[in-house]
Design a protein around this motif. Structure first.
Motif, PDB file in Angstrom:
ATOM      1  N   ALA A 167       0.832  -1.211   0.000  1.00  0.00           N
ATOM      2  CA  ALA A 167       0.000   0.000   0.000  1.00  0.00           C
ATOM      3  C   ALA A 167       0.863   1.256   0.000  1.00  0.00           C
ATOM      4  CB  ALA A 167      -0.927  -0.013   1.221  1.00  0.00           C
ATOM      5  N   HIS A 168       1.979   1.204   0.703  1.00  0.00           N
ATOM      6  CA  HIS A 168       2.897   2.347   0.757  1.00  0.00           C
ATOM      7  C   HIS A 168       3.503   2.612  -0.617  1.00  0.00           C
ATOM      8  CE1 HIS A 168       5.692   5.118   2.693  1.00  0.00           C
ATOM      9  NE2 HIS A 168       6.711   4.489   2.122  1.00  0.00           N
ATOM     10  N   ARG A 176       0.835   4.143  -2.957  1.00  0.00           N
ATOM     11  CA  ARG A 176       0.519   5.546  -2.679  1.00  0.00           C
ATOM     12  C   ARG A 176       1.606   6.474  -3.193  1.00  0.00           C
ATOM     13  NH1 ARG A 176      -1.262   7.760   3.187  1.00  0.00           N
ATOM     14  NH2 ARG A 176      -3.203   6.812   2.483  1.00  0.00           N
ATOM     15  N   ASP A 178       2.102   8.863   7.767  1.00  0.00           N
ATOM     16  CA  ASP A 178       1.702   8.005   6.654  1.00  0.00           C
ATOM     17  C   ASP A 178       1.112   6.711   7.206  1.00  0.00           C
ATOM     18  OD1 ASP A 178       1.436   6.467   4.415  1.00  0.00           O
ATOM     19  OD2 ASP A 178       3.438   6.864   3.638  1.00  0.00           O
ATOM     20  N   ASP A 179      -0.170   6.500   7.004  1.00  0.00           N
ATOM     21  CA  ASP A 179      -0.813   5.328   7.574  1.00  0.00           C
ATOM     22  C   ASP A 179      -0.660   4.076   6.709  1.00  0.00           C
ATOM     23  OD1 ASP A 179      -2.454   5.957   5.460  1.00  0.00           O
ATOM     24  OD2 ASP A 179      -4.263   6.273   6.661  1.00  0.00           O
ATOM     25  N   THR A 180       0.101   4.174   5.609  1.00  0.00           N
ATOM     26  CA  THR A 180       0.307   2.995   4.765  1.00  0.00           C
ATOM     27  C   THR A 180       1.542   2.199   5.166  1.00  0.00           C
ATOM     28  OG1 THR A 180       1.613   4.228   3.129  1.00  0.00           O
ATOM     29  CG2 THR A 180      -0.790   4.130   2.808  1.00  0.00           C
TER      30      THR A 180
END
Length: 636
Positions: free
Chosen positions: A249-250, A253, A270-272
């Motif tokens: 996911a990071h 993004r 950053d919540d990823t």
């Protein structure tokens, strides 16, 4: 040169270049085929679950990635390629348990002809122990490929291919790396001899897939079922995603360059991806605790088939329960384990519940008041990207006696303003190092003593009740427990401890070294070679005592004692091999004492020298005969 000749020369050079290019391409293709064949015999890449591998991180985080590449986490487990294998193989024959192991190398492939362990395992299922002393049969021999390595700091062990899926199991030897500081050359050793185990303990064989995989890989899935073995990992070794969580996911993004730069300009977390530095202290420590802990797995069957679902930032105990005899002595699983195996607790913990083996530091951290009443976490002292690879300690600009003290300054800054008022030692001496008093070397592993990670204060009472050496006597090796009790009472207000008569006349270090159990003997042998202890206690009296351990029943104790002895004046050239036959070891013991007699030092009280400095042989032998020979089996 004519035009025709020039054309011919050019054609020849062109053909030569083409041949070299084709040859190089053929070599690269062969390498790729070999790597693919090797990978096919080892744990396969994990499918899905958001893992992308550490190599994906290098594009955006080159400096951080490079610091990880230098670490021993990265090289914890590797494919057995020439770049990874540290030991000599070609033409080497090793022997253990009365059986030969013939090593060889063919190109980039490492091989071993050895007894067929899989056949032996099948026999064991039928009740036939092929390792039993009375077994008269011969094991069939097979030629195996060495496919994986574990370890890259102190020693390296090797794993050979199995026939059940991608199961791999250990070659019963390790390669101990050369240590220039100790004057040791690299050498092969039987795997049994590098652990602190009883001399008559049966050999243990391990499969990597259900044992080492939990802490020596990233995203492990053992994949063990009735249908066979299909082990998968996100990455061999400890990769970026072991600490930061799956990165898919990071990556998605931040795939677009503009999006990356926009994120760098804002302060929104950053919540990823997980950054342990931003986690609450307990959750941050649990990131390390997923490997550096002794735990019960809550659902063993689910683990063996599918692996753990824990990700950094989550509650570790949702899947694994901490083993904490000190604070959870009545836990039903702990009590059940102790009933099944009365030796279980002692294999990992001191009698007072403090963890005593390496690799389980988290068990100490979570019971330390610095963590339970404060905010201490692993990164208070360690840095995965800023510290040197050996210990990965946080660098500090402050002038510290020991770099490990950097974490203490966060909460105890006032004490550093006048450190001697607290320590009662000179400010620049080892006695003023926080970690020497509050995290002493009472943990065993890797053929040495290591720091305790349960932060506490030294007491004589605990030493008498648990057998765990205290910090004062680990440094002041020539002092008694009575002396320590007096010092702690006078300097730090501790209630005096009544010391038994047999501890009053001989230094505590000497008693633990010669009459202690194998764990105490190993720790004290290391302490006798520790420079700060030798400076505090003097070393002119130590050689005859260490010499007694050159013939200790435990090979690991002999190794540590031999290394410590070699660091003393006049002993460096002593011919000694800790695996030599008993007669040779005893000859080395006597030779060490003779060397010491030839270089007499000043007499020291309570260390088996009389007023003239002569060795009290009778007293020395009497204490050695009182040695605690109860079996010690520490499970690192």
């Amino acid at each position: 040169m004519t035009r025709a000749r020039s054309w011919i020369v050019g054609l020849c050079l062109g053909l030569l270049g083409l041949g070299l290019a084709l040859g190089r391409q053929g070599y690269l293709d062969a390498q790729a085929r070999d790597a693919a064949a090797l990978a096919a015999k080892t744990p396969a890449p994990r499918r899905g679950d958001g893992y992308v591998s550490s190599d994906t991180c290098v594009g955006c985080h080159p400096d951080t990635h490079e610091s990880w590449r230098r670490s021993f986490h990265r090289t914890m487990t590797q494919l057995a390629t020439p770049a990874a294998v540290r030991a000599p193989f070609d033409g080497v024959t090793l022997r253990a348990g009365g059986r030969d192991y013939k090593l060889s190398r063919e190109g980039d492939t490492f091989l071993v002809e050895m007894p067929d362990w899989e056949w032996a395992r099948a026999q064991a299922r039928r009740g036939v122990d092929t390792d039993a002393p009375g077994y008269a049969g011969e094991l069939p021999r097979r030629r195996f490929q060495v496919v994986m390595t574990t370890g890259s700091h102190h020693m390296q062990t090797y794993w050979v291919e199995g026939s059940r899926g991608n199961e791999v199991y250990n070659l019963p030897f390790v390669y101990l790396f050369a240590d220039e500081r100790a004057g040791d050359e690299g050498r092969w050793l039987p795997r049994e001899e590098v652990f602190l185990r009883p001399p008559d303990a049966p050999p243990f064989r391990q499969t990597w897939n259900d044992n080492c995989i939990l802490c020596h890989s990233t995203g492990p899935q053992p994949g063990l079922s009735k249908d066979g073995v299909d082990t998968r990992v996100a990455e061999l070794g400890i990769g970026c995603e072991a600490c930061h969580g799956p990165g898919a996911a990071h990556v998605e993004r931040h795939r677009a360059p503009l999006a990356r730069y926009e994120r760098r300009l804002d302060d929104v977390p950053d919540d990823t991806i997980v950054n342990p530095a931003r986690l609450p202290p307990a959750r941050a420590a649990a990131v390390c605790g997923q490997c550096h802990a002794k735990t019960f797995i809550n659902d063993q069957r689910a683990w063996l088939e599918h692996g753990m679902t824990f990700k950094p930032g989550e509650d570790l105990e949702r899947e694994r329960t901490m083993v904490l005899p000190r604070s959870r002595p009545e836990h039903p699983w702990l009590r059940a384990s102790a009933r099944r195996d009365p030796a279980f607790i002692g294999q990992f913990f001191w009698p007072d519940g403090m963890i005593r083996v390496s690799g389980r530091e988290y068990n100490g951290v979570v019971e330390s008041r610095c963590a339970t009443a404060g905010e201490m976490t692993c990164t208070s002292c360690h840095s995965m990207h800023r510290g040197a690879p050996a210990m990965q300690l946080q660098p500090s600009d402050a002038a510290l006696v020991d770099p490990g003290d950097a974490g203490c300054r966060e909460c105890h800054a006032p004490l550093f303003a006048d450190v001697a008022a607290h320590t009662r030692h000179a400010p620049d001496s080892q006695g003023s190092a926080c970690v020497n008093c509050h995290m002493p070397y009472t943990t065993y592993g890797l053929l040495r003593a290591l720091r305790s990670h349960l932060v506490d204060s030294p007491t004589v009472r605990v030493s008498l009740e648990s057998g765990r050496p205290n910090a004062c006597n680990l440094c002041h090796l020539d002092r008694t427990l009575a002396w320590t009790s007096e010092q702690l009472a006078a300097g730090w207000g501790q209630p005096p401890t009544a010391v038994p008569d047999d501890w009053k006349d001989i230094s505590a270090g000497t008693r633990w070294l010669l009459a202690g159990d194998a764990s105490q003997r190993a720790l004290l042998a290391w302490a006798f070679g520790w420079a700060p202890a030798r400076a505090a206690a003097g070393d002119e009296w130590m050689a005859p005592l260490l010499a007694q351990l050159l013939d200790d029943p435990y090979a690991a104790v002999r190794f540590i004692a031999g290394r410590a002895l070699a660091s003393l004046p006049g002993q460096a050239q002593l011919e000694y091999d800790f695996l030599a036959p008993e007669r040779a070891r005893r000859a080395a013991r006597d030779a060490a004492i003779d060397r010491w007699r030839a270089q007499p030092g000043a007499p020291k009280e309570r260390v088996f020298q009389d007023e003239r400095g002569a060795l009290d042989v009778a007293g020395l032998h009497a204490l050695t005969r009182a040695r605690d020979d109860r079996p010690v089996d520490l499970r690192e």
